[in-house]
Design an enzyme around this catalytic site. Structure first.
Site, mmCIF file in Angstrom:
data_model
loop_
_atom_site.group_PDB
_atom_site.id
_atom_site.type_symbol
_atom_site.label_atom_id
_atom_site.label_comp_id
_atom_site.label_asym_id
_atom_site.label_seq_id
_atom_site.Cartn_x
_atom_site.Cartn_y
_atom_site.Cartn_z
ATOM 1 N N ASP A 51 0.781 -1.115 0.027
ATOM 2 C CA ASP A 51 -0.004 -0.163 0.016
ATOM 3 C C ASP A 51 0.733 1.166 0.066
ATOM 4 O O ASP A 51 2.172 1.123 -0.118
ATOM 5 C CB ASP A 51 -0.928 -0.047 1.255
ATOM 6 C CG ASP A 51 -0.268 0.129 2.489
ATOM 7 O OD1 ASP A 51 0.859 0.285 2.687
ATOM 8 O OD2 ASP A 51 -0.950 0.256 3.525
ATOM 9 N N CYS A 87 2.878 -3.324 4.242
ATOM 10 C CA CYS A 87 2.077 -2.167 4.546
ATOM 11 C C CYS A 87 2.948 -1.506 5.463
ATOM 12 O O CYS A 87 3.929 -1.662 6.003
ATOM 13 C CB CYS A 87 0.681 -2.592 4.849
ATOM 14 S SG CYS A 87 0.352 -3.645 6.172
ATOM 15 N N HIS A 96 9.071 -24.286 9.331
ATOM 16 C CA HIS A 96 7.847 -24.910 10.076
ATOM 17 C C HIS A 96 6.580 -24.597 9.248
ATOM 18 O O HIS A 96 5.572 -25.469 9.353
ATOM 19 C CB HIS A 96 7.666 -24.493 11.575
ATOM 20 C CG HIS A 96 8.662 -24.970 12.454
ATOM 21 N ND1 HIS A 96 8.580 -25.023 13.731
ATOM 22 C CD2 HIS A 96 9.824 -25.603 12.206
ATOM 23 C CE1 HIS A 96 9.764 -25.750 14.290
ATOM 24 N NE2 HIS A 96 10.385 -26.096 13.258
ATOM 25 N N HIS A 133 5.865 -31.217 10.134
ATOM 26 C CA HIS A 133 5.193 -29.877 9.944
ATOM 27 C C HIS A 133 4.313 -30.114 8.644
ATOM 28 O O HIS A 133 3.122 -29.312 8.438
ATOM 29 C CB HIS A 133 6.367 -29.093 9.448
ATOM 30 C CG HIS A 133 7.185 -28.821 10.685
ATOM 31 N ND1 HIS A 133 6.893 -28.367 11.891
ATOM 32 C CD2 HIS A 133 8.474 -28.988 10.937
ATOM 33 C CE1 HIS A 133 7.740 -28.184 12.873
ATOM 34 N NE2 HIS A 133 8.781 -28.764 12.087
HETATM 35 C C1 RB5 Z 1 -2.136 2.551 6.462
HETATM 36 O O1 RB5 Z 1 -2.277 3.623 7.262
HETATM 37 C C2 RB5 Z 1 -2.080 1.214 7.410
HETATM 38 O O2 RB5 Z 1 -3.105 1.109 8.382
HETATM 39 C C3 RB5 Z 1 -1.469 0.067 6.547
HETATM 40 O O3 RB5 Z 1 -0.368 0.352 5.920
HETATM 41 C C4 RB5 Z 1 -1.352 -1.136 7.604
HETATM 42 O O4 RB5 Z 1 -0.285 -1.099 8.463
HETATM 43 C C5 RB5 Z 1 -2.520 -2.018 7.902
HETATM 44 O O5 RB5 Z 1 -2.118 -2.968 8.705
#
Ligand code: RB5
Length: 154
Positions: free
Chosen positions: A8, A67, A100, A135
């Site tokens: 993201d 993210c 694992h 596993h």
């Molecule tokens: C974005 O602000 C943030 O919420 C996203 O990058 C992530 O950390 C969500 O889990």
């Protein structure tokens, strides 16, 4: 290996850093987060969706999702059949998620680790083989669980 990657907005710089490294290796890198690079805030489930679908449908061998924390990507990616997404944040989790759990998607938090460390962890994660044995039995139980739950909701 064929590796799908996306992030993201919070993870776009780290994603580019990882892509720069992977393109120097023998791996084939497929960047599914190009749209994120030019826009502002995006929703991480949309990008988890693309990469996890590719892994789930066996069109790629591995996925990398970034993210802010890696947590949201991990939650979303694990909704897909056959996807074993894990949060990787240190050497131990990089290694164990492969040994694992045979993790096929690596989720990382761009706001929790620096670029240098992230690269080291990606290298370790890609180089570590699944340990098999007991596993495999446990992963087979996760597959059964997945099928049972799908059956309940179809
Ligand atoms: C974005 O602000 C943030 O919420 C996203 O990058 C992530 O950390 C969500 O889990």
């Amino acid at each position: 290996m064929r590796i799908a990657i996306a992030s993201d907005h919070a993870g776009k710089e780290l994603k580019s850093h990882i892509i720069d490294f992977l393109t120097l290796t023998d791996h084939v890198v497929l960047d599914y987060g190009v749209a994120t690079d030019s826009v502002g805030s995006v929703d991480y489930p949309d990008y988890a969706d693309i990469v996890a679908s590719e892994v789930s449908n066996l069109r790629v061998d591995r996925g990398i999702l970034i993210c802010g924390t890696g947590i949201g990507m991990c939650i979303a990616a694990n909704k897909f059949p056959g996807v074993r997404a894990t949060l990787v944040y240190d050497e131990f989790t990089a290694r164990m998620s492969r040994l694992h759990n045979d993790a096929n998607v690596c989720c990382m938090g761009a706001r929790t680790i620096n670029h240098h460390r992230a690269l080291d962890l990606i290298k370790l994660w890609l180089a570590t083989e699944f340990e098999e044995g007991r596993h495999r039995t446990r992963l087979a139980k996760i597959d059964q669980l997945e099928k049972r739950i799908q059956g309940q909701h179809s």
